[in-house]
Design an enzyme around this catalytic site. Sequence first.
Site, PDB file in Angstrom:
ATOM      1  N   ILE A  64      50.694 -16.520  50.587  1.00 44.33           N
ATOM      2  CA  ILE A  64      49.698 -16.026  51.543  1.00 44.33           C
ATOM      3  C   ILE A  64      48.540 -17.003  51.731  1.00 44.33           C
ATOM      4  O   ILE A  64      47.949 -17.046  52.795  1.00 44.33           O
ATOM      5  CB  ILE A  64      49.137 -14.645  51.118  1.00 44.33           C
ATOM      6  CG1 ILE A  64      48.456 -14.725  49.745  1.00 44.33           C
ATOM      7  CG2 ILE A  64      50.244 -13.590  51.086  1.00 44.33           C
ATOM      8  CD1 ILE A  64      47.617 -13.484  49.431  1.00 44.33           C
ATOM      9  N   CYS A  74      60.354 -11.421  47.130  1.00 38.25           N
ATOM     10  CA  CYS A  74      59.505 -12.592  46.936  1.00 38.25           C
ATOM     11  C   CYS A  74      58.848 -12.373  45.593  1.00 38.25           C
ATOM     12  O   CYS A  74      59.554 -12.262  44.598  1.00 38.25           O
ATOM     13  CB  CYS A  74      58.504 -12.739  48.075  1.00 38.25           C
ATOM     14  SG  CYS A  74      57.676 -11.220  48.572  1.00 38.25           S
ATOM     15  N   ASP A  88      56.008  -9.815  44.995  1.00 39.11           N
ATOM     16  CA  ASP A  88      55.819  -8.376  44.910  1.00 39.11           C
ATOM     17  C   ASP A  88      56.614  -7.615  45.956  1.00 39.11           C
ATOM     18  O   ASP A  88      56.676  -6.397  45.943  1.00 39.11           O
ATOM     19  CB  ASP A  88      54.339  -8.047  45.029  1.00 39.11           C
ATOM     20  CG  ASP A  88      53.577  -8.530  43.806  1.00 39.11           C
ATOM     21  OD1 ASP A  88      54.034  -8.222  42.691  1.00 39.11           O
ATOM     22  OD2 ASP A  88      52.571  -9.240  43.961  1.00 39.11           O
TER      23      ASP A  88
END
Lengths: 658, 638
Positions: free
Chosen positions: A369, A430, A432
Site C-alpha cells: 500500500i 496477500c 492480510d
Amino acid sequence: MSRDAHPPTDARRRAAGGGQGRRGRRGRALEGAERGPGAKQPGNGGGARSPRVSRMASAPTSKYNSHSLENESIKRTSRDGVNRDLSETVPRLPGETRITDKEVIYICPFNGPIKGRVYITNYRLYLRSLETDSALILDVPLGVISRIEKMGGATSRGENSYGLDITCKDMRNLRFALKQEGHSRRDMFDILTRYAFPLAHSLPIFAFLNEEKFNVDGWTVYNPVEEYRRQGLPNHHWRITFINKCYELCDTYPALLVVPYRASDDDLRRVATFRSRNRIPVLSWIHPENKTVIVRCSQPLVGMSGKRNKDDEKYLDVIRETNRQISKLTIYDARPNVNAVANKATGGGYESDDAYHNAELFFLDIHNIHVMRESLKKVKDIVYPNVEESHWLSSLESTHWLEHIKLVLTGAIQVADKVSSGKSSVLVHCSDGWDRTAQLTSLAMLMLDSFYRSIEGFEILVQKEWISFGHKFASRIGHGDKNHADADRSPIFLQFIDCVWQMSKQFPTAFEFNERFLITILDHLYSCRFGTFLYNCESARERQKVTERTVSLWSLINSNKDKFKNPFYTKEINRVLYPVASMRHLELWVNYYIRWNPRIKQQQPNPVEQRYVELLALRDEYIQRLEELQLAGSAKLAEPSTSPAGPSPMMPHVHTHF
Amino acid sequence: MLGKGVVGGGGGTKAPKPSFVSYVRPEEIHTNEKEVTEKEVTLHLLPGEQLLCEASTVLKYVQEDSCQRGIYGKLVCTDFKIAFLGDDDSALDNDETQFKNKVIGENDITLHCVDQIYGVFDEKKKTLFGQLKKYPEKLIIHCKDLRVFHFCLRYTKEEEVKRIVSGIIHHTQAPKLLKRLFLFSYAAAAQNHAATDPRNHTVMFDTLKDWCWELERTKGSVKYKAVSVNEGYKVCERLPAYFVVPTPLPEEDLSRFQGHGIPLWCWSCHNGCALLKMSALPKKEQDDGLSQMQKSFLDGIYKTIHRPPYEIVKTEDLSSNFLSLQDIQTAYSKFKQLFLIDNSTEFWDTDIKWFSLLESSSWLDIIRRCLKKAIEITECLEAQNVNVLLLEENASDLCCLVSSLVQVMMDPHCRTRIGFQSLVQKEWIMGGHSFLDRCNHLRQSDKEEHQRQLSLPLTQSKSSPKRGFFREETDHLIKNLLGKRISKLINSSDELHDNLREFYDSWHSKPTDYHGLLLPHIEGPEIKVWAQRYLRWIPEAQILGGGRAATVSKLLEMMEEVERLQEKIDARPHGQGALLAEAPLLLRGSARLSALFPFALLQRHPSKPVLPTSGWKALGDEEDLAKREDEFVDLGDV
C-alpha cells in the site's frame, strides 16, 4: 477507538445548533446534486455554452454544462423568500446545515485569482464567484479534504499570499486568499477543520445527518444468500456457514461464509489460528460449469521457524478436491517474493512446497500500500495543477502508476485464466487479504462473470468482495480523520476502479455502466454523504447501524440509472474478458486524474457514442412509426381508400456520413 | 531475478533467453499434419506480373500465443511481390467476402514494401545485402508496413535457397530504372478506367477545369485565377501543368525564375483569406547582380499581394524555423523499430519501458509540432484574417504536409473520402512531392549507410519520412469519418503564444461542430500512438472483441437496422413484413474482431489471454517503501 464513538443524538443536536438552523428539506433528492465535487467553469473563451440543444442535434454533453445546482438553489430562494438573497443560492441536501460564509479570493490555478464568496455547511464548501465575468462555482464535499494548511503569516506582503491551502483526496488543491485583518482566516480554518475532520471533534460524519430520500433502497442491493444462490451455492461440495454470525471466528469477515462441505466448523476454527487475523480461505466465486473456485484468505502464520499446521494443509487439500480434479491447487500470492519472505520475520509467510504437496505457488509481484500511495502522489505531481508538458511520457513512466495497474491486471488475468480453463481451483492471498486480494478476486470475477459487468452486478461485486470482506475503507481513505499523513492511507480501491476503467476502455460494449458511474463511485468514496464506504468491516458497520442510519450510494445511482448507462452495452453471457495488460494499451485515466484542468477536458460523450444514441432514438421512432402504419394498414383494410399510405414527409432519413 | 519464472503460469511455454534467438527449434515446431503433401495453393498473378523464382518446403513461422507454429509452403518472388504459398488455415477464410478489393494477401510482400532483410546464420541475425557467400538458415523480412516475416530454409534444397535468397535480395535492393517499375507493365496489361465528373470522383487537378472547380468551391475565384502557362511543362517540370495564382500577377513573371518566387494558391478560407505556398528563390551568395534582380522581383510580387483586395500576408518559412526533413527521418526510423517485433519475449521486454522508448523516438513530438503549426496557420486565416504564405526550398515537402493539414482542419470537404483523395492529389501529387525520392522507389541510395555522414540532408531523408505523415493524415480522416475529433497528439515543449492559446482554448471550450473547423488536442496526455496502424501485426497487442472496432461495428449494425426499418416504412403500402428484423449481415460476430480491425489478423485463440512474460521492474528510489512491512495495525479499533 474513539473514531467510531460519536453519540449520534448529541452530535446531531450540536451540529444543528451550530448552523443557521433551517432544516427539514427532507424528501427532496436534489436533481443534479450527485455531481458532487465539481468545479463548473463554463468555457473561458467562448462564454457559457448553449445550455440545451435538442436531443437529435448532437447536444454537447450535459456533464460539463449542467447548471442544475444553480437552478435548484435559485428556485429555493423564491420559495423561502425570507433569507438574505446571496446566501440562499447555495444548494443544500436535506439534513445539511449552513455554518458560515466568507468573502475570499479563490486562487484558481487555471484562470488566476477570482473574488468569491465561500459558504461552508456541515457537508460542503461552496464557492460562488462575485465577479461578473466569471460564472465559476466550486462545490466540494468536506469529506474530500485531506489537509488544511495556513499559508502566509502576519508579515506576508505578496498579493494573495495570506490564506488557506486545502489538499483534497481527489487530485486537486484549493487555495483561498483571505484578508489579514479580523480573524477570518482563523475562523475559516477552525470551521473547516471541525467539519472536514469530525472524528477529531466528536462530531458525526455527515452521512449520519443526511436525510435524503430515494425511491429505491441501495442497502437491499446485496444479499449474500441470494448472490451465492445465483452462483449455484450451496451445492454438494460447498456449504454456507453462519459460524461467523457474531464475528467470533473473524472480526473482519462477513457474517456469512461459504466453505467446503467437508470442513467442519471445528476445522474452520483450527484453520483460523494459522491464518493472519483469522481470515481463513473461503469461497469468492465458483465456475458454473467446471466448478473450479476462487478462494480468498490471508497469509499463513508460518514465521521464521517455518511452522506448519496440519489442519490448514488438509483444508487446502479439501478445497483442491472440490472440483474433482487431480491437479494441484494453485496459490497466487499477490506479493513480490521478497516481501513474502520478509513477512516471515513478523510471523507471516507463504505456503511452502514441503508443507503443501498438492499446491503450486506463484507470486504476482504486486507492491504494498505504501508504494501505491507514493505512486499516486507522483501522478498528482505531473498532472496538477499543470500537466507536465515537455516529457510527458517519461514522467508518466516514472510514476509507475500504470506499471502497477499492469501488474494487478496481469495477476487477475492469471487467476481468471486458471479458473476458466478448469485446470485447477485458485487460492488468492496477500498479507492480510483485504487489499491486493480484494483487487485480484474482484477483477478476476469481473473477467469471468458477465453479471458483475451490469450496474447492479458491479454494486454487488463491490459490496461483496470489498465492503463485506473488510477492505479497510476507513483506514485507507481516512473518512473524517485529520491525520493526513497516516501510513494506513492508500488508494487501493481507486486503483481497482482504474483497472475496471482500463477494462471498460478495452471492451467498450461489455459493461452496462459508463465512465460517469465509476467517477461517481470515486467521488462518494470520499464525500461522506453515504454510508456505503464507511468503516473498516462489516462488524463495525453493524455496531454503528450504518444501514439504518445512513443512505446507500446505490440508492442514488439506482434511482437514476439512465445517467450511468453505457449505450453500447451488449449483454453477452459466458464471455470471458481478458484485457491486454500491456503498456501499449494502458492509458492514464485523463477524465479522472486530470479532470480539474479545463484544457485537458475530453469530449463527453464521444462522437461515436453520440451518433449511436441518436440512431437508437431513430430506431425506436421508426419501430413505433411502423407499428402505427401497421395499425393504420389493418384499419384501412376494413375501411379502404381514405388516404394514400406512404412514408411520412416528416421522417428524417438516415445520414450515413458525418 | 525476482519475478522471473513465477509470472506466466498460464501462458504456455516459458520464455527462453531474451535475445532475438528465442525461437523454438525447428524440430520442436509442430507443423500442420498434411505438411509435406504441400497442398497446392495457386499463385495469383496480376496482369503483367511475372514469376521470377521460387523455393519449396519453406517453413513460415506463425506467432501464436507465446509459442511459434510452422507452416510449410512455397516461397516465390515475382517482379511485383514476394509471396508465401502455404496451407495456412489460421487465416481468415472469409477474406474474399470481407475485402473485395484486396490485391495483396496476408502472405504477400510487395517488393517496395520490403524494409530490411536479415539472415540467420548459426542463430545470429545479420543484415543481408549484395552478393552472399553463405546462405542463411532463416530469412527475416521487416516490411515498411511493419509486418515481420520469418522463413526457415533449413528443409529447402540448397540450390533453391540460393536462387530465392539472391533473387529476393536482388529484386528488393538493386537500383531500378523508372521504366522497370511494375506499375508500367501492370498498366499496359490492365484495363484503364477514366474518371468523369469531379463531384463524384477524385479531382485529379490535371486540367484547368479542375482548378477552376476548386476555386469555385472555395470561392477563391474573385482574387485568384487558374493559369495554363506551364502547359507542356514549358516553365517548370516540378510544377503542375495548371495551377492558381493571384489574379493581377503578370504571366511573364511566372516563367522568370522557373516558378520560384511565385505565390501559388492552395486554398481559400470562407472569409476570403488564402493559403499560399512559394518555393524560395535559389540562393546566390556572390552574384550581386542576380540577387538584386531577385530582390526586386520579389518586391514586385509582394507589392501585388500586399495591396487590397488582398489581406495582409504572413510568411511562414518552413525551411528555417520548423522541422527538418532529417529530424523526421531520424525519428521515424527509431519509432518504427518499436513495432518491428520479432517475438513475444521482445514484446514484453520492451513493454515495461514503453513510454520512455516512445518518447526517445520523438515521433509523437514531431506529430504534435506539425499539428501545432497547422493550428497556428489556421488561427491566422480564421481569426486574424491574414493570408498565409508557406515558404520552403522547393515547396514540395513540409508545404504539402502543413497545407493539407490546415485544409483537413478547416475544410469539411477534405474530410470526406473523395475530398481527401482530391486533397492528396492537389497538395501532394500535383504539389510535386517527390515520392520517388522520399520513398526511394528506385533504391538509388543503396549505400545510404555510408553516405549518411557526408552527404546532403536530402539524400539522408530518402526512404520514407513522408509516408509516416501521410498515414497520420489518413488517420485523421478515418477518425473524422467515424465522427471522432481528429487525432489527439503529443507533447508540447514550448508554450503556445497568447493569441493562439486563446483561439485554441476558446475553440475547445465550445461544442464541436463536426462539419466546421476542427482542432486537435495537442496536450501530452492526448497524443497517443495510432494503434490501428502501428500495432496491427503484433499478436500480443490484439484486443479481441474490443477497442473502437467494437463500438464502430455496433454503430454500423444500428445504421443497417435503421436503414432497413426505413425501407420497410417506405415500402409499407406493398409489403406487410413482420416487424422483427433479421440479424444484420455486416460484421456479425463482432465479438471476435480484433480492436485493430480491419487491419489486424486474427491469429490468436480467442479464449486465451496474453500474459506478460516479464513484468517486474525494480522500483529504484522506492525500494525502501517496497520493503516496508505490510501494515500491522492494532485491530482493536474495528
